[in-house]
Write an enzyme that holds these catalytic residues in place. Structure first.
Site, mmCIF file in Angstrom:
data_model
loop_
_atom_site.group_PDB
_atom_site.id
_atom_site.type_symbol
_atom_site.label_atom_id
_atom_site.label_comp_id
_atom_site.label_asym_id
_atom_site.label_seq_id
_atom_site.Cartn_x
_atom_site.Cartn_y
_atom_site.Cartn_z
ATOM 1 N N TYR A 1 -19.238 -75.563 -44.524
ATOM 2 C CA TYR A 1 -17.925 -75.789 -42.971
ATOM 3 C C TYR A 1 -16.977 -75.267 -43.643
ATOM 4 O O TYR A 1 -16.398 -75.053 -42.913
ATOM 5 C CB TYR A 1 -17.927 -77.419 -43.934
ATOM 6 N N SER B 1 -9.305 -75.846 -39.386
ATOM 7 C CA SER B 1 -9.688 -77.609 -41.041
ATOM 8 C C SER B 1 -8.305 -77.088 -42.118
ATOM 9 O O SER B 1 -8.654 -76.015 -42.462
ATOM 10 C CB SER B 1 -10.515 -77.773 -41.159
#
Lengths: 253, 251
Positions: free
Chosen positions: A148, A135
């Site tokens: 995350y 990401s």
């Protein structure tokens, strides 16, 4: 009709029924691949011809059984996409140890287990491609996504390490690092922060291309990385974010 | 395949190497293509490709290049800033003439081409700059080349930010691609053959790249498939920079 980019290839997509995963499976199918969408449960409608497989990336015995079965059925695996992942919208102070362990179990350990047991099949391909989901949060942080962000940093390092170790065996390994993509996960990130439509406009306005991404945009790059066109691409983290991270913070001046 | 059907493309430096690889692929994908370089049209350039003799670092030449694009295509949809010069010297050994020659092409040339051609992208466009892995990790003895490629990365982000959403701009950072430029790099080694063997061993892909590899990514970035890709510098190096340069197996 365009020549199919993945004709004759076999593909296994974890998180294959999620927002991005389902778009990848649909594209792979259209490009001529034989596709398994592996996921905890079938969330929506899969594209015609895509096989659903109940699959839990955290269950080592289940992962082993899946690839043993595929070894007998397909003999090899050409494309592995590790798209299974969750997001926890909390700072570390609010994150419990159980939540921390859960997100690492899925986003990192799950990727490790899937890759570990897929490797013997990937070696038997004429040119295998592994595509992990990192990401842009692995480079710069979104607020309130601490665990995350940390898992995606781990994915990035694992991607380079696997490219280094398994490149000589004919296996390419890359990660795609999406920015804002229109998925249930993004809707959840918007949460209760305000009116969803105005937030969408604000999100669009902060992108140089004045739009957030759609799952098919991500599938476009996954398709290229999976294809033989990308046979020299390995060990890289491919940010796909509509230009978002090319900018510095957008001050309201 | 015809992923670039209906598009018009200008590729600078299409005489040879990576530029020629991109020119040939764009033609095969259905684009109308113009390329340019110093000197006369190369004899082996495919007949469908237009040629414009251009010193990309000379303002007047680049203005003429823009006029040629308008005459030939009307509007431009793809610009590949590929023309580049490499000089294998440290800062101390670099002469004023070296500086002017390299910066004239790698820096001034990219700036001039973008300034002249962005206004011709009336219907939107994709700009692809050829950078280098040397922008972020230095190749020894190539000081101003490395620095010029860092400029390319910075400019890539700025164009994406300033000229989106109509124009997307990305850079490709090739690793060792087998062209005359790479051979010149190996030529400075005491044992070029041994240096090549050592270099291949540092590539997880087990080989050097070919111009066709770069052309594959350029095609994707030029196509509508890449409509969400902008502001990025994508490395295509067979995995070389994913690995640490300190490799005990090569001691």
């Amino acid at each position: 009709m365009m020549k199919q980019a993945l004709a004759g290839k076999t593909a296994f997509v974890t998180g294959g029924s999620g927002g991005i995963g389902a778009a990848i499976c649909e594209r792979f199918q259209a490009e001529g691949a034989t596709v398994i969408a592996a996921d905890l449960r079938q969330a929506g409608v899969l594209a015609d011809g895509v096989e659903f497989r109940q699959y839990d990336v955290t269950d080592e015995a289940g992962v082993i059984a899946s690839f043993e079965e595929l070894a007998g059925r397909w003999g090899n695996l050409d494309i592995l996409v590790n798209a299974a992942g969750i997001e926890i919208e909390k700072t570390i102070e609010d994150t419990t140890l159980a939540e921390w362990n859960q997100i690492f179990a899925i986003n990192v350990t799950g990727m490790f287990l899937t890759c570990k047991y897929a490797l013997p099949l990937l070696r038997r391909s004429d040119g295998a491609s592994v595509i992990n989901f990192g990401s842009y949060d692995g480079f710069i942080a979104d607020p309130g996504l601490a665990a995350y962000c940390a898992t995606k940093g781990a994915v990035h390092a694992l991607t380079r390490a696997m490219a280094c170790d398994h490149g000589p065996e004919g296996i390419r390994v890359n990660a795609i690092c999406p920015g804002y993509v229109n998925t249930p996960m993004l809707q959840s990130f918007f949460g209760d922060s305000g009116d969803i439509e105005s937030l969408k406009q604000a999100v669009r306005d902060v992108h140089p291309i004045r739009s957030y991404g759609e799952p098919r945009d991500v599938a476009n790059l996954v398709n290229w990385l999976a294809s033989d066109e990308a046979r020299y691409a390995s060990g890289q983290l491919w940010v796909l974010d509509g230009g978002l991270s090319a900018q510095v913070q957008q001050m309201k001046l | 395949m015809n992923r670039l059907e209906g598009k018009t493309a200008l590729v600078t430096g299409g005489r040879q190497g990576i530029g020629r690889g991109i020119v040939e692929r764009f033609v095969a994908e259905g684009a109308r293509v113009m390329t340019c370089g110093r000197g006369a049209r190369p004899e082996d350039l495919p007949a469908v490709v237009s040629w414009q003799t251009t010193d990309i670092g000379a303002r007047r030449d680049v203005e003429n290049l823009g006029k040629a694009v308008v005459d030939e295509f009307g509007a431009l949809s793809i610009l590949v800033n590929n023309a580049g010069v490499q000089i294998e010297k440290t800062v101390v050994d670099t002469t004023d003439a070296d500086w002017e020659r390299l910066m004239g092409v790698n820096v001034t040339g990219v700036f001039l081409a973008c300034r002249a051609l962005i206004p011709l992208m009336a219907d939107g466009g994709s700009i692809i700059n050829i950078g280098s892995i040397s922008a972020t990790t230095a190749d020894p003895g190539m000081a101003i080349y490395n620095a010029s490629k860092a400029f390319v990365q910075g400019l890539t982000r700025s164009i994406a930010v300033d000229h989106g959403p109509a124009i997307r701009c990305n850079a490709i950072s090739p690793g060792w691609i087998m062209t005359g430029m790479a051979e010149a790099g190996f030529a400075v080694a005491s044992d070029p053959a041994a240096a090549q063997r050592d270099a291949i061993a540092r590539h997880p892909a087990g080989r050097f790249g070919q111009p066709a590899d770069i052309a594959s990514l350029a095609t994707w970035l030029a196509s509508d498939e890449a409509s969400f890709a902008t502001g990025q510098c994508y490395t295509l190096d067979g995995g070389m920079t994913a690995a640490s340069p300190l490799n005990p197996a090569l001691f």
